[in-house]
Structures are given as structure tokens and as C-alpha cells.
Design a protein around this motif. Structure first.
Motif, PDB file in Angstrom:
ATOM      1  N   ARG A  28       1.448   5.545   0.949  1.00 58.96           N
ATOM      2  CA  ARG A  28       0.801   5.902   1.624  1.00 58.96           C
ATOM      3  C   ARG A  28       1.511   6.919   1.796  1.00 58.96           C
ATOM      4  O   ARG A  28       3.012   6.530   2.189  1.00 58.96           O
ATOM      5  CB  ARG A  28       0.310   5.713   2.846  1.00 58.96           C
ATOM      6  N   GLU A  84      -0.897  10.220   5.714  1.00 59.91           N
ATOM      7  CA  GLU A  84      -1.975   8.879   6.288  1.00 59.91           C
ATOM      8  C   GLU A  84      -1.066   7.932   7.090  1.00 59.91           C
ATOM      9  O   GLU A  84      -1.567   7.603   7.518  1.00 59.91           O
ATOM     10  CB  GLU A  84      -1.968   8.290   4.544  1.00 59.91           C
ATOM     11  N   VAL A  85      -0.190   7.599   7.407  1.00 59.12           N
ATOM     12  CA  VAL A  85       0.695   6.759   8.098  1.00 59.12           C
ATOM     13  C   VAL A  85       0.480   7.408   9.675  1.00 59.12           C
ATOM     14  O   VAL A  85       0.133   6.742  10.261  1.00 59.12           O
ATOM     15  CB  VAL A  85       1.985   6.749   7.411  1.00 59.12           C
ATOM     16  N   SER A 139      -1.857   9.207  10.859  1.00 58.76           N
ATOM     17  CA  SER A 139      -3.268   9.331  11.333  1.00 58.76           C
ATOM     18  C   SER A 139      -3.534   7.748  11.612  1.00 58.76           C
ATOM     19  O   SER A 139      -4.710   7.559  11.661  1.00 58.76           O
ATOM     20  CB  SER A 139      -3.967   9.832  10.287  1.00 58.76           C
ATOM     21  N   ALA A 140      -3.332   7.379  11.015  1.00 62.05           N
ATOM     22  CA  ALA A 140      -3.305   5.531  10.977  1.00 62.05           C
ATOM     23  C   ALA A 140      -3.205   4.730  12.537  1.00 62.05           C
ATOM     24  O   ALA A 140      -3.290   3.656  13.020  1.00 62.05           O
ATOM     25  CB  ALA A 140      -2.650   4.732   9.902  1.00 62.05           C
ATOM     26  N   ARG A 198       0.902  -1.844   0.013  1.00 61.22           N
ATOM     27  CA  ARG A 198      -0.499  -0.184  -0.080  1.00 61.22           C
ATOM     28  C   ARG A 198       0.837   0.977   0.094  1.00 61.22           C
ATOM     29  O   ARG A 198       2.134   1.223   0.899  1.00 61.22           O
ATOM     30  CB  ARG A 198      -1.048   0.144   1.098  1.00 61.22           C
TER      31      ARG A 198
END
Length: 78
Positions: free
Chosen positions: A69, A73-74, A76-77, A67
Motif C-alpha cells: 500500500r 492508503e495506510v 487513511s486506514a 499487502r
């Protein structure tokens, strides 16, 4: 030994970034994928000698095995 240490800790996903997107990052990603790890490639935390080399890996190689990203994004995950 790294694979053994990761497996002992129950780690099945690796987040990759680094220098030489199309060489070092790509070869590490391919090896990890062959070993059965899930992969996340952090696109804006990788670099190559030029944009064409970087984009080639991001467009043609990584989407097949990982994936792709952004850093945002990383984070926030997590």
C-alpha cells in the motif's frame, strides 16, 4: 523478544517501511510472515539502491506475503 512483546499486546499486523527494500525490509517481512504476522508494506516509504531492486521486491516478493500500500492508503486506514 520482539515477537513475544507483540503477541502479548495482541498485535497481529505489522506495517513495514525502511531502507534497502530488497535486503532489510524484505528479510524482516519474510521473517514476520514465517512467524504468522499479517503484513502491510508501505511502498513509497521504502527505498533501495536503485529502482529495479525496489520494484523487484514490490512486484515479485511482497504481493505473495503482504499487502502493498501507499503511505496515503495506510494513513487513511488508521
Amino acid at each position: 523478544d520482539l515477537e513475544l512483546q507483540l503477541r502479548r499486546r495482541g498485535i497481529d499486523t505489522i506495517v513495514l517501511c525502511g531502507i534497502a527494500t530488497n535486503i532489510g525490509v524484505e528479510s524482516t517481512a519474510r521473517n514476520a510472515w514465517e512467524l504468522g504476522f499479517n503484513l502491510v508494506i508501505v511502498e513509497d516509504a521504502c527505498s533501495a539502491a536503485n529502482g529495479e531492486q525496489h520494484q523487484g521486491s514490490m512486484t515479485h516478493i511482497f504481493p505473495r506475503i503482504a499487502r502493498v500500500r501507499s503511505t496515503e492508503e495506510v494513513l487513511s486506514a488508521l
